[in-house]
Design an enzyme around this catalytic site. Structure first.
Site, PDB file in Angstrom:
ATOM      1  N   GLY A  14       0.782  -1.241   0.000  1.00  0.00           N
ATOM      2  CA  GLY A  14       0.000   0.000   0.000  1.00  0.00           C
ATOM      3  C   GLY A  14       0.810   1.284   0.000  1.00  0.00           C
ATOM      4  N   ASN A  16       1.346   3.129  -2.593  1.00  0.00           N
ATOM      5  CA  ASN A  16       0.582   4.094  -3.405  1.00  0.00           C
ATOM      6  C   ASN A  16      -0.604   4.643  -2.617  1.00  0.00           C
ATOM      7  OD1 ASN A  16       1.513   4.575  -6.314  1.00  0.00           O
ATOM      8  ND2 ASN A  16       1.844   2.366  -6.034  1.00  0.00           N
ATOM      9  N   LYS A  67     -17.238 -15.332  -8.494  1.00  0.00           N
ATOM     10  CA  LYS A  67     -16.649 -13.996  -8.608  1.00  0.00           C
ATOM     11  C   LYS A  67     -17.727 -12.903  -8.550  1.00  0.00           C
ATOM     12  CE  LYS A  67     -13.308 -11.586 -11.518  1.00  0.00           C
ATOM     13  NZ  LYS A  67     -12.201 -11.750 -12.448  1.00  0.00           N
ATOM     14  N   MET A  92      -4.453  -7.169  -6.741  1.00  0.00           N
ATOM     15  CA  MET A  92      -3.954  -8.242  -7.613  1.00  0.00           C
ATOM     16  C   MET A  92      -5.068  -9.128  -8.172  1.00  0.00           C
ATOM     17  SD  MET A  92      -0.862  -7.479  -7.689  1.00  0.00           S
ATOM     18  CE  MET A  92      -0.080  -8.899  -8.447  1.00  0.00           C
ATOM     19  N   HIS A 111       0.168   1.227 -13.052  1.00  0.00           N
ATOM     20  CA  HIS A 111       0.939   0.078 -13.525  1.00  0.00           C
ATOM     21  C   HIS A 111       2.411   0.499 -13.669  1.00  0.00           C
ATOM     22  CE1 HIS A 111       1.639  -3.728 -15.501  1.00  0.00           C
ATOM     23  NE2 HIS A 111       2.373  -3.075 -16.395  1.00  0.00           N
TER      24      HIS A 111
HETATM   25  C1  GRF Z   1       2.930  -0.860  -7.736  1.00  0.00           C
HETATM   26  O1  GRF Z   1       4.164  -1.052  -8.377  1.00  0.00           O
HETATM   27  C2  GRF Z   1       1.827  -0.641  -8.740  1.00  0.00           C
HETATM   28  O2  GRF Z   1       2.245   0.009  -9.886  1.00  0.00           O
HETATM   29  C3  GRF Z   1       1.406  -2.060  -9.061  1.00  0.00           C
HETATM   30  O3  GRF Z   1       1.505  -2.758  -7.856  1.00  0.00           O
HETATM   31  C4  GRF Z   1       2.464  -2.119  -7.014  1.00  0.00           C
HETATM   32  C5  GRF Z   1       1.771  -1.801  -5.724  1.00  0.00           C
HETATM   33  O4  GRF Z   1       2.633  -1.279  -4.763  1.00  0.00           O
HETATM   34  N1  GRF Z   1       0.086  -2.094  -9.642  1.00  0.00           N
HETATM   35  P1  GRF Z   1       2.056  -0.665  -3.422  1.00  0.00           P
HETATM   36  O5  GRF Z   1       1.200  -1.769  -2.773  1.00  0.00           O
HETATM   37  O6  GRF Z   1       1.228   0.532  -3.768  1.00  0.00           O
HETATM   38  O7  GRF Z   1       3.251  -0.333  -2.602  1.00  0.00           O
END
Ligand code: GRF
Length: 211
Positions: A14, A16, A67, A92, A111
């Site tokens: 997390g 981001n 799902k 994911m 991404h």
């Molecule tokens: C990041 O590299 C994002 O681009 C990808 O998954 C990773 C997540 O990292 N989709 P975090 O959990 O936000 O640290």
């Protein structure tokens, strides 16, 4: 003014999510993270949300028969919190067309490559093995494909000869943490138009005209 509410979906550390929370608190992103949802019980992203007093849910995909019913519960949480955007941040799982239609608001993702190069898993490894000299990150709308929706924002980083997957991932991550809040700010401020699949940021349109 009514705030622009976001649901953030995570599966892991997390960072981001943290960048979005920091941008919100510094007043750099005119949006409010209203709820955080994880499909993994031990996701550190859930702990970050908890520590900062953000409503958070672990929704266990294993406790559903299919799902669709899992996604229906995700939709319920998003709608109950009146979110106007779903931001995937290291979530994911591929969301189905059912989710994307029924949720009733845009869904965006970050991404770690310059899409359309290197979609899917292990984007940093893919970039390194291919031998590109530049990579980066992309914020895009989510459609039914894998990392294939219209691109909102990108940032470039160099790839060095001595890079490992870890050093490249780290350099890209620094850019992710700036690019995601910026892209969400565009959305929160209604600065996004479409021309076909091209996303036009209206501020840029104006500055192009001036420059
Ligand atoms: C990041 O590299 C994002 O681009 C990808 O998954 C990773 C997540 O990292 N989709 P975090 O959990 O936000 O640290």
């Amino acid at each position: 003014m009514k705030s622009f509410k976001i649901a953030v979906f995570v599966s892991g550390r997390g960072s981001n999510l943290q960048a979005l929370l920091d941008a919100q608190h510094k007043g750099e992103m005119p949006a409010e993270i209203a709820v955080v949802i994880s499909d993994k019980k031990d996701a550190y992203g859930l702990q970050r949300a908890e520590q900062q007093g953000i409503t958070n849910f672990f929704v266990d995909p294993k406790s559903y028969n299919d799902k669709k019913t899992f996604e229906d519960d995700l939709i319920k949480i998003v709608q109950e919190h009146q979110c106007q955007l779903v931001a995937l941040a290291g979530f994911m799982r591929i969301l189905s067309a059912h989710f994307l239609v029924k949720v009733g608001c845009p869904v965006v993702n970050i991404h770690p490559s310059l899409l359309p190069a290197f979609p899917g898993l292990d984007a940093q490894r893919q970039a390194l093995e291919y031998g590109v000299k530049y990579s980066g990150c992309t914020v895009h709308f989510v459609d039914e494909g894998v990392d294939s929706g219209p691109i909102i924002a990108q940032a470039i980083v160099p790839v060095y000869s001595k890079d490992t997957i870890e050093t490249l991932a780290e350099r890209i991550l620094l850019e992710e943490h700036k690019t995601y809040p910026k892209a969400i700010s565009y959305l929160a401020q209604g600065m996004i138009d479409f021309e076909g699949r091209r996303v036009i940021v209206t501020e840029e349109k104006g500055s192009e005209m001036n420059g």
